[in-house]
Motif scaffolding. Structure first.
Motif: not given
Length: 434
Positions: A3-6, A70-72, A109-111, A58-60
């Motif tokens: 993720s680039p945005s957290h 990284l958890a949603p 189906r993803s974070h 996990n794959d999403a």
């Protein structure tokens, strides 16, 4: 996917408040925020391409530089009762399935889109003449320590909605309630209205920066704020990849519910004034991890530098020695004693909350059997260690004194094909989900 945005999200306090309040007005306020996306990716046209396991997230998920998932960041739990007496009808089963398919078509189906599950309690399955198969360990919730007295949750079902975007979980919830005609450009043709009655709603968040931005609640002191880099209220990272059970490890392997798992949900009240105002940094590290981590200064900040493991090494095996000589054992040190073939038994997907203006942890774990949760909880209780503590010294027994279990419930999370009002013996009427 990384993720680039957290670390770049801003003004998240309004988003958190909107998720906590819920409803159409909160959704509108959330959508007006500059940090909410104008466009969210849609799900596939062919839903058969989605995983057979509801809990296969996990794959999403995004990952950090060490491979930790990284958890949603935003969550909603909705507790429901079935609106009718007796066994569910095929018509209601089809309605529920179609409502979930609407969510799956509306959002990837993803974070970055939406992840969701539907689970069922022992009370739900009690309406049937048949019993669950022996391959499923779904027992009634109970107190698991002499110092516990939780309220026991027995709703029929729980929906778990998760996304990095507060507007997504709010919109999905509104669609299930029948309050939206369209969801991310997809027509809402089926809802839970008339099939389920909501009995409770719980919300929360997890991720670096969010606890610090949402610490103006009771039981978090103003004088010693939550660290900015902490993903949880207690100031440390959790969910290291090597300290989590794999999705395969928590999956039921045999019987009609093969491909499913069990879900345990506890509501934990946090009391953090002493944690931050009286305990030293070394005491907090020793209490959360183990005394050796504090003595060797192994934890920097929230613990991100530990990589993909909490680095306990031989700490679990030395828990008894630490109790006798140090008068202290760590939370992670105790819990790590509950392993099978050197694998943890639980996959944690918990999150913090400001529900009821309190510092709360919604502890959500997945495990192959509820017995795996019971074993892990008993290891974490450390009752055996308290009996061997240094003579005349009260054992500093992990984080127990800072956490109160207020509610607990146990649920079966079926495979995706059986998520819509399953029977205890579903082979004959297995629901299509493609």
């Amino acid at each position: 996917m990384v993720s680039p945005s957290h670390d770049s999200l801003s003004r998240r306090d309004v988003t958190r408040a909107a998720v906590a309040i819920g409803g159409s007005a909160a959704l509108s306020a959330c959508l007006e925020r500059a940090d909410e996306p104008a466009d969210v990716p849609h799900g596939p046209e062919d839903l058969s391409t989605l995983p057979a396991r509801q809990h296969a997230w996990n794959d999403a998920l995004a990952t950090d530089e060490y491979g930790n998932h990284l958890a949603p960041r935003h969550r909603v739990l909705i507790l429901f009762d079935y609106a009718r007496d007796g066994a569910p009808s095929d018509a209601d089963r089809e309605t529920v399935e179609n409502a979930f398919r609407t969510l799956e078509r509306a959002y990837e189906r993803s974070h970055d889109g939406l992840l969701c599950t539907m689970s069922y309690s022992p009370s739900y399955f009690a309406r049937f003449d048949e019993s669950l198969p022996d391959s499923v360990d779904l027992r009634e919730p109970e107190a698991l320590a002499p110092f516990e007295d939780p309220e026991l949750d027995r709703p029929d079902a729980v929906v778990h909605l998760a996304s990095d975007h507060g507007s997504v979980v709010l919109a999905a919830e509104e669609a299930l309630r029948g309050e939206l005609d369209e969801l991310n450009g997809v027509s809402v043709d089926a809802t839970f209205d008339g099939v389920f009655e909501r009995v409770d709603r719980r919300t929360g968040f997890v991720g670096e920066g969010l606890p610090a931005e949402n610490q103006d609640v009771s039981d978090v002191p103003d004088s010693k704020p939550v660290p900015e880099d902490a993903p949880m209220y207690m100031g440390f990272k959790s969910g290291f990849e090597k300290n989590q059970a794999s999705e395969e490890r928590v999956t039921i392997q045999a019987g009609p519910f093969a491909g499913g798992t069990t879900q345990q949900l506890s509501l934990l009240r946090l009391t953090l004034h002493q944690w931050y105002e009286q305990d030293t940094r070394d005491q907090r590290v020793a209490t959360m991890f183990c005394p050796a981590h504090a003595a060797d200064d192994r934890v920097e900040g929230a613990g991100h530098s530990l990589g993909n493991s909490s680095g306990l090494g031989n700490c679990p095996a030395h828990a008894g020695d630490d109790a006798r000589t140090e008068g202290a054992v760590g939370h992670a040190q105790k819990a790590a004693r509950a392993r099978e073939d050197d694998s943890p038994l639980l996959l944690r997907r918990d999150f913090d909350s400001t529900d009821d203006d309190r510092a709360t942890l919604h502890f959500l774990s997945l495990q192959r059997s509820i017995g795996d949760f019971v074993d892990t909880r008993q290891a974490m209780n450390g009752t055996d260690l308290a009996e061997t503590s240094a003579v005349g010294q009260r054992l500093n027994n992990g984080i127990l004194q800072y956490v109160t279990v207020e509610r607990r419930g146990n649920f079966l999370l079926p495979p995706r094909a059986l998520r819509a009002l399953p029977t205890p013996t579903p082979d004959a009427n297995r629901t299509r989900s493609d």
